[in-house]
Write a protein that holds these residues in place. Structure first.
Motif, PDB file in Angstrom:
ATOM      1  N   LYS A  97       0.857  -1.185   0.000  1.00 38.69           N
ATOM      2  CA  LYS A  97       0.000   0.000   0.000  1.00 38.69           C
ATOM      3  C   LYS A  97       0.889   1.230   0.000  1.00 38.69           C
ATOM      4  CE  LYS A  97      -3.774   2.395   2.110  1.00 38.69           C
ATOM      5  NZ  LYS A  97      -5.007   2.256   2.783  1.00 38.69           N
ATOM      6  N   VAL A  98       0.674   2.110  -0.971  1.00 36.87           N
ATOM      7  CA  VAL A  98       1.461   3.328  -1.114  1.00 36.87           C
ATOM      8  C   VAL A  98       0.555   4.508  -0.805  1.00 36.87           C
ATOM      9  CG1 VAL A  98       2.847   4.720  -2.693  1.00 36.87           C
ATOM     10  CG2 VAL A  98       2.876   2.223  -2.892  1.00 36.87           C
ATOM     11  N   THR A  99       0.986   5.358   0.126  1.00 33.98           N
ATOM     12  CA  THR A  99       0.180   6.501   0.543  1.00 33.98           C
ATOM     13  C   THR A  99       1.021   7.775   0.503  1.00 33.98           C
ATOM     14  OG1 THR A  99       0.733   6.198   2.875  1.00 33.98           O
ATOM     15  CG2 THR A  99      -1.237   5.082   2.079  1.00 33.98           C
ATOM     16  N   VAL A 100       0.335   8.897   0.624  1.00 41.40           N
ATOM     17  CA  VAL A 100       0.999  10.200   0.662  1.00 41.40           C
ATOM     18  C   VAL A 100       0.515  10.950   1.896  1.00 41.40           C
ATOM     19  CG1 VAL A 100       1.298  12.427  -0.490  1.00 41.40           C
ATOM     20  CG2 VAL A 100       1.169  10.338  -1.842  1.00 41.40           C
ATOM     21  N   GLY A 101       1.448  11.417   2.705  1.00 40.13           N
ATOM     22  CA  GLY A 101       1.126  12.281   3.842  1.00 40.13           C
ATOM     23  C   GLY A 101       0.303  11.640   4.934  1.00 40.13           C
ATOM     24  N   GLU A 102       0.387  10.336   5.091  1.00 39.14           N
ATOM     25  CA  GLU A 102      -0.405   9.657   6.121  1.00 39.14           C
ATOM     26  C   GLU A 102       0.470   9.100   7.237  1.00 39.14           C
ATOM     27  OE1 GLU A 102      -3.280   6.838   4.858  1.00 39.14           O
ATOM     28  OE2 GLU A 102      -3.946   8.048   3.179  1.00 39.14           O
ATOM     29  N   ARG A 103       1.654   9.635   7.386  1.00 38.87           N
ATOM     30  CA  ARG A 103       2.595   9.081   8.362  1.00 38.87           C
ATOM     31  C   ARG A 103       1.994   9.005   9.769  1.00 38.87           C
ATOM     32  NH1 ARG A 103       7.723   8.225   7.442  1.00 38.87           N
ATOM     33  NH2 ARG A 103       7.692   9.694   5.730  1.00 38.87           N
ATOM     34  N   ASP A 104       1.320  10.071  10.219  1.00 36.12           N
ATOM     35  CA  ASP A 104       0.745  10.059  11.566  1.00 36.12           C
ATOM     36  C   ASP A 104      -0.308   8.972  11.717  1.00 36.12           C
ATOM     37  OD1 ASP A 104       2.369  12.144  12.337  1.00 36.12           O
ATOM     38  OD2 ASP A 104       0.847  13.678  11.983  1.00 36.12           O
ATOM     39  N   ALA A 164       3.108  -1.110   4.118  1.00 36.34           N
ATOM     40  CA  ALA A 164       2.778   0.231   3.628  1.00 36.34           C
ATOM     41  C   ALA A 164       4.051   1.039   3.415  1.00 36.34           C
ATOM     42  CB  ALA A 164       1.869   0.943   4.621  1.00 36.34           C
ATOM     43  N   LEU A 165       3.998   1.883   2.406  1.00 36.02           N
ATOM     44  CA  LEU A 165       5.078   2.801   2.095  1.00 36.02           C
ATOM     45  C   LEU A 165       4.451   4.183   2.001  1.00 36.02           C
ATOM     46  CD1 LEU A 165       7.988   3.437   1.133  1.00 36.02           C
ATOM     47  CD2 LEU A 165       7.233   2.844  -1.183  1.00 36.02           C
ATOM     48  N   ASN A 166       4.873   5.095   2.865  1.00 35.17           N
ATOM     49  CA  ASN A 166       4.289   6.431   2.897  1.00 35.17           C
ATOM     50  C   ASN A 166       5.288   7.458   2.387  1.00 35.17           C
ATOM     51  OD1 ASN A 166       2.100   8.312   3.822  1.00 35.17           O
ATOM     52  ND2 ASN A 166       3.829   9.102   4.984  1.00 35.17           N
ATOM     53  N   PHE A 167       4.806   8.323   1.505  1.00 32.10           N
ATOM     54  CA  PHE A 167       5.610   9.429   1.001  1.00 32.10           C
ATOM     55  C   PHE A 167       5.110  10.709   1.637  1.00 32.10           C
ATOM     56  CE2 PHE A 167       6.076   6.245  -2.294  1.00 32.10           C
ATOM     57  CZ  PHE A 167       7.438   6.297  -2.554  1.00 32.10           C
ATOM     58  N   GLY A 168       6.009  11.628   1.905  1.00 28.12           N
ATOM     59  CA  GLY A 168       5.642  12.892   2.523  1.00 28.12           C
ATOM     60  C   GLY A 168       5.003  13.879   1.569  1.00 28.12           C
ATOM     61  N   SER A 169       5.202  13.665   0.264  1.00 30.97           N
ATOM     62  CA  SER A 169       4.653  14.606  -0.714  1.00 30.97           C
ATOM     63  C   SER A 169       4.369  13.885  -2.025  1.00 30.97           C
ATOM     64  CB  SER A 169       5.646  15.744  -0.963  1.00 30.97           C
ATOM     65  OG  SER A 169       6.775  15.243  -1.667  1.00 30.97           O
ATOM     66  N   TYR A 170       3.587  14.552  -2.867  1.00 33.56           N
ATOM     67  CA  TYR A 170       3.302  14.004  -4.192  1.00 33.56           C
ATOM     68  C   TYR A 170       4.572  13.959  -5.041  1.00 33.56           C
ATOM     69  CZ  TYR A 170      -1.580  14.481  -2.930  1.00 33.56           C
ATOM     70  OH  TYR A 170      -2.786  14.383  -2.296  1.00 33.56           O
ATOM     71  N   ALA A 171       5.472  14.900  -4.833  1.00 34.76           N
ATOM     72  CA  ALA A 171       6.738  14.913  -5.578  1.00 34.76           C
ATOM     73  C   ALA A 171       7.535  13.643  -5.280  1.00 34.76           C
ATOM     74  CB  ALA A 171       7.554  16.155  -5.225  1.00 34.76           C
ATOM     75  N   GLU A 172       7.571  13.229  -4.009  1.00 36.23           N
ATOM     76  CA  GLU A 172       8.270  11.997  -3.649  1.00 36.23           C
ATOM     77  C   GLU A 172       7.585  10.786  -4.271  1.00 36.23           C
ATOM     78  OE1 GLU A 172       8.709  11.711   0.597  1.00 36.23           O
ATOM     79  OE2 GLU A 172       9.525  13.730   0.742  1.00 36.23           O
ATOM     80  N   LEU A 173       6.262  10.774  -4.256  1.00 33.08           N
ATOM     81  CA  LEU A 173       5.504   9.674  -4.860  1.00 33.08           C
ATOM     82  C   LEU A 173       5.765   9.587  -6.357  1.00 33.08           C
ATOM     83  CD1 LEU A 173       3.291   7.446  -4.808  1.00 33.08           C
ATOM     84  CD2 LEU A 173       1.622   9.285  -5.121  1.00 33.08           C
ATOM     85  N   SER A 174       5.907  10.728  -7.016  1.00 29.37           N
ATOM     86  CA  SER A 174       6.092  10.730  -8.469  1.00 29.37           C
ATOM     87  C   SER A 174       7.383  10.030  -8.874  1.00 29.37           C
ATOM     88  CB  SER A 174       6.043  12.150  -9.030  1.00 29.37           C
ATOM     89  OG  SER A 174       7.185  12.873  -8.653  1.00 29.37           O
ATOM     90  N   ARG A 175       8.370   9.978  -7.991  1.00 30.24           N
ATOM     91  CA  ARG A 175       9.603   9.237  -8.294  1.00 30.24           C
ATOM     92  C   ARG A 175       9.294   7.755  -8.462  1.00 30.24           C
ATOM     93  NH1 ARG A 175      13.435   9.977  -3.795  1.00 30.24           N
ATOM     94  NH2 ARG A 175      14.629   8.428  -4.934  1.00 30.24           N
ATOM     95  N   LEU A 176       8.498   7.206  -7.574  1.00 34.00           N
ATOM     96  CA  LEU A 176       8.129   5.794  -7.672  1.00 34.00           C
ATOM     97  C   LEU A 176       7.275   5.539  -8.908  1.00 34.00           C
ATOM     98  CD1 LEU A 176       7.739   2.861  -6.631  1.00 34.00           C
ATOM     99  CD2 LEU A 176       5.819   3.722  -5.292  1.00 34.00           C
ATOM    100  N   LEU A 177       6.343   6.440  -9.167  1.00 34.65           N
ATOM    101  CA  LEU A 177       5.378   6.231 -10.243  1.00 34.65           C
ATOM    102  C   LEU A 177       5.820   6.809 -11.587  1.00 34.65           C
ATOM    103  CD1 LEU A 177       2.050   6.918  -8.329  1.00 34.65           C
ATOM    104  CD2 LEU A 177       3.191   4.739  -8.763  1.00 34.65           C
ATOM    105  N   SER A 178       7.100   7.101 -11.731  1.00 35.31           N
ATOM    106  CA  SER A 178       7.568   7.615 -13.016  1.00 35.31           C
ATOM    107  C   SER A 178       7.332   6.558 -14.095  1.00 35.31           C
ATOM    108  CB  SER A 178       9.055   7.965 -12.958  1.00 35.31           C
ATOM    109  OG  SER A 178       9.846   6.790 -12.942  1.00 35.31           O
ATOM    110  N   GLN A 179       7.174   7.016 -15.314  1.00 31.78           N
ATOM    111  CA  GLN A 179       6.931   6.098 -16.429  1.00 31.78           C
ATOM    112  C   GLN A 179       8.064   5.080 -16.548  1.00 31.78           C
ATOM    113  OE1 GLN A 179       6.138   7.958 -20.209  1.00 31.78           O
ATOM    114  NE2 GLN A 179       6.409   6.053 -21.324  1.00 31.78           N
ATOM    115  N   LYS A 180       9.290   5.519 -16.365  1.00 32.35           N
ATOM    116  CA  LYS A 180      10.439   4.616 -16.500  1.00 32.35           C
ATOM    117  C   LYS A 180      10.438   3.540 -15.414  1.00 32.35           C
ATOM    118  CE  LYS A 180      13.142   7.818 -19.089  1.00 32.35           C
ATOM    119  NZ  LYS A 180      14.414   8.119 -19.601  1.00 32.35           N
TER     120      LYS A 180
END
Length: 137
Positions: A5-12, A37-53
């Motif tokens: 499960k990949v989330t954004v900003g749900e660390r707390d 679960a893997l939580n990213f602090g921002s959408y920018a961080e998430l975009s690294r994982l979800l890059s097309q490449k």
């Protein structure tokens, strides 16, 4: 394998859930529904994982099970160094693992999970129903 499960900003919220699960386990409750679960602090961080490449690499690993980083690079028609860097980042995130390697042996990239479940809640309200996901009919 399970789904990550990949989330954004749900660390707390995830930290609170983890504390509740630890307490339940200490009280002897059986916990069989744990989802990594893997939580990213921002959408920018998430975009690294979800890059097309990265998604192309993950798909190639799933479809073809390459025996090495070099073979994975050939599958996606990309430079070895770029693919090595991307796979190392995916390993750091825990999305893939490497088998083998060492003393001149190739490292084989292997998926650590069956898939990714992306949860992006649009509200931080406690009354939120949860992340927006498609419903089965």
């Amino acid at each position: 394998m399970s789904t990550l499960k990949v989330t954004v900003g749900e660390r707390d919220r995830l930290d609170q859930r983890t504390r509740r699960r630890i307490k339940a386990a200490q009280e002897g409750e059986y916990l069989d529904d744990a989802q990594p679960a893997l939580n990213f602090g921002s959408y920018a961080e998430l975009s690294r994982l979800l890059s097309q490449k990265n998604l192309e690499l993950l798909d190639a690993i799933f479809e073809s099970e390459p025996e090495s980083i070099r073979e994975a690079a050939e599958l996606v028609n990309r430079d070895y160094k770029q693919v090595h860097r991307n796979l190392s980042e995916l390993e750091d995130l825990g999305v893939i693992e490497f088998e083998g390697g060492g003393s001149g042996r190739a490292k084989k990239p292997v998926l650590a999970y069956d898939g990714l479940e992306i949860g992006i809640p649009f509200s931080e309200s406690e009354d939120s129903v949860g992340p927006a996901t498609p419903c089965e009919k």
